[in-house]
Write a protein that holds these residues in place. Sequence first.
Motif, PDB file in Angstrom:
ATOM      1  N   ALA A   1       0.843  -1.199   0.000  1.00  0.00           N
ATOM      2  CA  ALA A   1       0.000   0.000   0.000  1.00  0.00           C
ATOM      3  C   ALA A   1       0.876   1.245   0.000  1.00  0.00           C
ATOM      4  O   ALA A   1       1.967   1.255   0.580  1.00  0.00           O
ATOM      5  N   ARG A   2       0.411   2.290  -0.660  1.00  0.00           N
ATOM      6  CA  ARG A   2       1.161   3.550  -0.710  1.00  0.00           C
ATOM      7  C   ARG A   2       0.667   4.486   0.390  1.00  0.00           C
ATOM      8  O   ARG A   2      -0.527   4.783   0.472  1.00  0.00           O
ATOM      9  N   ILE A   3       1.579   4.951   1.235  1.00  0.00           N
ATOM     10  CA  ILE A   3       1.261   5.893   2.306  1.00  0.00           C
ATOM     11  C   ILE A   3       1.951   7.216   1.997  1.00  0.00           C
ATOM     12  O   ILE A   3       3.171   7.247   1.798  1.00  0.00           O
ATOM     13  N   ILE A   4       1.188   8.293   1.964  1.00  0.00           N
ATOM     14  CA  ILE A   4       1.743   9.618   1.719  1.00  0.00           C
ATOM     15  C   ILE A   4       1.577  10.438   2.992  1.00  0.00           C
ATOM     16  O   ILE A   4       0.463  10.774   3.386  1.00  0.00           O
ATOM     17  N   ASP A   5       2.686  10.697   3.643  1.00  0.00           N
ATOM     18  CA  ASP A   5       2.696  11.424   4.918  1.00  0.00           C
ATOM     19  C   ASP A   5       2.747  12.926   4.638  1.00  0.00           C
ATOM     20  O   ASP A   5       3.761  13.448   4.181  1.00  0.00           O
ATOM     21  N   CYS A   6       1.647  13.610   4.934  1.00  0.00           N
ATOM     22  CA  CYS A   6       1.551  15.052   4.661  1.00  0.00           C
ATOM     23  C   CYS A   6       1.705  15.903   5.916  1.00  0.00           C
ATOM     24  O   CYS A   6       1.469  17.113   5.871  1.00  0.00           O
ATOM     25  N   GLY A   7       2.074  15.281   7.038  1.00  0.00           N
ATOM     26  CA  GLY A   7       2.229  16.084   8.236  1.00  0.00           C
ATOM     27  C   GLY A   7       2.362  15.315   9.537  1.00  0.00           C
ATOM     28  O   GLY A   7       2.409  15.919  10.607  1.00  0.00           O
ATOM     29  N   VAL A   8       2.384  14.001   9.480  1.00  0.00           N
ATOM     30  CA  VAL A   8       2.550  13.204  10.700  1.00  0.00           C
ATOM     31  C   VAL A   8       4.010  13.249  11.155  1.00  0.00           C
ATOM     32  O   VAL A   8       4.325  13.658  12.275  1.00  0.00           O
ATOM     33  N   ARG A   9       4.917  12.844  10.262  1.00  0.00           N
ATOM     34  CA  ARG A   9       6.356  12.896  10.558  1.00  0.00           C
ATOM     35  C   ARG A   9       7.074  13.909   9.665  1.00  0.00           C
ATOM     36  O   ARG A   9       8.298  14.033   9.740  1.00  0.00           O
ATOM     37  N   THR A  10       6.331  14.568   8.818  1.00  0.00           N
ATOM     38  CA  THR A  10       6.916  15.511   7.863  1.00  0.00           C
ATOM     39  C   THR A  10       6.416  16.916   8.140  1.00  0.00           C
ATOM     40  O   THR A  10       5.433  17.120   8.856  1.00  0.00           O
ATOM     41  N   GLU A  11       7.090  17.899   7.545  1.00  0.00           N
ATOM     42  CA  GLU A  11       6.694  19.297   7.726  1.00  0.00           C
ATOM     43  C   GLU A  11       5.436  19.633   6.924  1.00  0.00           C
ATOM     44  O   GLU A  11       4.564  20.347   7.397  1.00  0.00           O
ATOM     45  N   GLY A  12       5.348  19.113   5.699  1.00  0.00           N
ATOM     46  CA  GLY A  12       4.212  19.463   4.858  1.00  0.00           C
ATOM     47  C   GLY A  12       4.196  20.950   4.572  1.00  0.00           C
ATOM     48  O   GLY A  12       5.225  21.609   4.540  1.00  0.00           O
ATOM     49  N   GLY A  13       3.008  21.502   4.370  1.00  0.00           N
ATOM     50  CA  GLY A  13       2.910  22.927   4.100  1.00  0.00           C
ATOM     51  C   GLY A  13       1.619  23.284   3.406  1.00  0.00           C
ATOM     52  O   GLY A  13       0.689  22.460   3.299  1.00  0.00           O
ATOM     53  N   LEU A  14       1.549  24.514   2.921  1.00  0.00           N
ATOM     54  CA  LEU A  14       0.329  25.000   2.273  1.00  0.00           C
ATOM     55  C   LEU A  14       0.028  24.233   0.987  1.00  0.00           C
ATOM     56  O   LEU A  14      -1.120  23.848   0.734  1.00  0.00           O
ATOM     57  N   GLN A  15       1.060  24.034   0.157  1.00  0.00           N
ATOM     58  CA  GLN A  15       0.839  23.318  -1.097  1.00  0.00           C
ATOM     59  C   GLN A  15       0.419  21.870  -0.837  1.00  0.00           C
ATOM     60  O   GLN A  15      -0.437  21.323  -1.531  1.00  0.00           O
ATOM     61  N   ALA A  16       1.004  21.257   0.187  1.00  0.00           N
ATOM     62  CA  ALA A  16       0.603  19.899   0.542  1.00  0.00           C
ATOM     63  C   ALA A  16      -0.851  19.883   1.018  1.00  0.00           C
ATOM     64  O   ALA A  16      -1.604  18.955   0.713  1.00  0.00           O
ATOM     65  N   GLY A  17      -1.244  20.918   1.755  1.00  0.00           N
ATOM     66  CA  GLY A  17      -2.627  21.012   2.224  1.00  0.00           C
ATOM     67  C   GLY A  17      -3.610  21.182   1.084  1.00  0.00           C
ATOM     68  O   GLY A  17      -4.690  20.575   1.072  1.00  0.00           O
ATOM     69  N   LEU A  18      -3.256  22.009   0.110  1.00  0.00           N
ATOM     70  CA  LEU A  18      -4.114  22.185  -1.064  1.00  0.00           C
ATOM     71  C   LEU A  18      -4.250  20.871  -1.823  1.00  0.00           C
ATOM     72  O   LEU A  18      -5.352  20.483  -2.247  1.00  0.00           O
ATOM     73  N   ALA A  19      -3.134  20.171  -1.985  1.00  0.00           N
ATOM     74  CA  ALA A  19      -3.166  18.882  -2.677  1.00  0.00           C
ATOM     75  C   ALA A  19      -4.010  17.873  -1.910  1.00  0.00           C
ATOM     76  O   ALA A  19      -4.803  17.118  -2.496  1.00  0.00           O
ATOM     77  N   LEU A  20      -3.866  17.868  -0.604  1.00  0.00           N
ATOM     78  CA  LEU A  20      -4.632  16.955   0.245  1.00  0.00           C
ATOM     79  C   LEU A  20      -6.127  17.210   0.086  1.00  0.00           C
ATOM     80  O   LEU A  20      -6.927  16.273  -0.062  1.00  0.00           O
ATOM     81  N   ALA A  21      -6.523  18.484   0.097  1.00  0.00           N
ATOM     82  CA  ALA A  21      -7.937  18.835  -0.054  1.00  0.00           C
ATOM     83  C   ALA A  21      -8.462  18.454  -1.433  1.00  0.00           C
ATOM     84  O   ALA A  21      -9.574  17.930  -1.565  1.00  0.00           O
ATOM     85  N   ARG A  22      -7.681  18.690  -2.468  1.00  0.00           N
ATOM     86  CA  ARG A  22      -8.124  18.367  -3.833  1.00  0.00           C
ATOM     87  C   ARG A  22      -8.294  16.866  -4.015  1.00  0.00           C
ATOM     88  O   ARG A  22      -9.243  16.413  -4.657  1.00  0.00           O
ATOM     89  N   ILE A  23      -7.384  16.095  -3.432  1.00  0.00           N
ATOM     90  CA  ILE A  23      -7.497  14.642  -3.516  1.00  0.00           C
ATOM     91  C   ILE A  23      -8.713  14.173  -2.731  1.00  0.00           C
ATOM     92  O   ILE A  23      -9.447  13.278  -3.172  1.00  0.00           O
ATOM     93  N   CYS A  24      -8.938  14.771  -1.575  1.00  0.00           N
ATOM     94  CA  CYS A  24     -10.098  14.419  -0.756  1.00  0.00           C
ATOM     95  C   CYS A  24     -11.396  14.655  -1.531  1.00  0.00           C
ATOM     96  O   CYS A  24     -12.371  13.928  -1.384  1.00  0.00           O
ATOM     97  N   LEU A  25     -11.415  15.664  -2.382  1.00  0.00           N
ATOM     98  CA  LEU A  25     -12.561  16.011  -3.219  1.00  0.00           C
ATOM     99  C   LEU A  25     -12.542  15.265  -4.548  1.00  0.00           C
ATOM    100  O   LEU A  25     -13.367  15.541  -5.427  1.00  0.00           O
TER     101      LEU A  25
END
Length: 319
Positions: free
Chosen positions: A36-60
């Motif tokens: 399985a592919r796991i994409i960590d957007c903020g658990v152990r990583t810094e992430g950021g605004l662009q990651a948040g936008l991508a996360l929201a778009r994928i969620c939608l």
Amino acid sequence: MAPTPTLNERANRLADHVAANASSLRIAVEKTSAGARIIDCGVRTEGGLQAGLALARICLAGQAEVSLVPGETGEMPCPLVQVMTDHPILACMAAQYAGWQIEVGKFFAMGSGPMRAAYGKEELFDHIPGRETAPCAVGVLETRKLPDDAVIDHLCEKLNLPAKSITLLAAPAFSLAGSLQVVARSLETALHKLHVLGFDLAKVISGFGSAPLPPPAKDELRAIGRTNDAILYGGRVTIWVRADDAQLAEIGPQVPSTASHDHGAPFAEIFARYNHDFYKVDPLLFSPAQVVFNNLDTGKSHCFGRLAPDVLDKSFFGD
């Protein structure tokens, strides 16, 4: 003619792009032992605004546009998370709505994203379109822990898919990416409230929503409070419908958060009042501060609710 991609296939294409740009997004991609592919957007990583936008778009499931635009809370500059879609039911209800509680051993996460449509067991799917059989599944997990093999096994069984066909993106609410994807739910909360009130969601044609992105919180509990407040007291939603004006006038006052007897205090205070039990909070509270209905059949507009900048100020900047 090529077949129309499923919601999960659309989300998977976006996830492929995100994974290919992991370094620039300050996120990490890993594979579980089962594939399985796991994409960590903020658990152990810094992430950021662009990651948040991508996360929201994928969620939608790629069925809505998500952006950051200038805004303010009181006199403080505060970016707004803006969402717009011409496919509001598929985007917000069949994909984005956090309707799947995933609990395996000590692991817990609120599951959203189009994997819910592939699972299809929520009662909600008896009332809306979106259930699908897809060759892959993509989910978004609001969690402080990355899913382990036991979680993947559980999802493989529920989704009837091999692990290699599953992609999960994870971020806690107190991360920058995680808070952004939560605040991107202003329109979704309005549509869910309409569904709860018995309004026929087939009458909803398009939707637009915005809510302020709160400053970072130092822990998950405060982040949950601030992200909820962003929508409850700062969320503004416009919905284009084909409906009866009399029905809109009757149901409209019940849609915004002002309809709740719990309205008026920061969510952290409300949550503490009920011993941190979401199910004891008045369900009428969970909706945007202000909702506008534009009736495409009659040309009339109906506006309900109001912003509460004083509560936002207390929530965002009071600590």
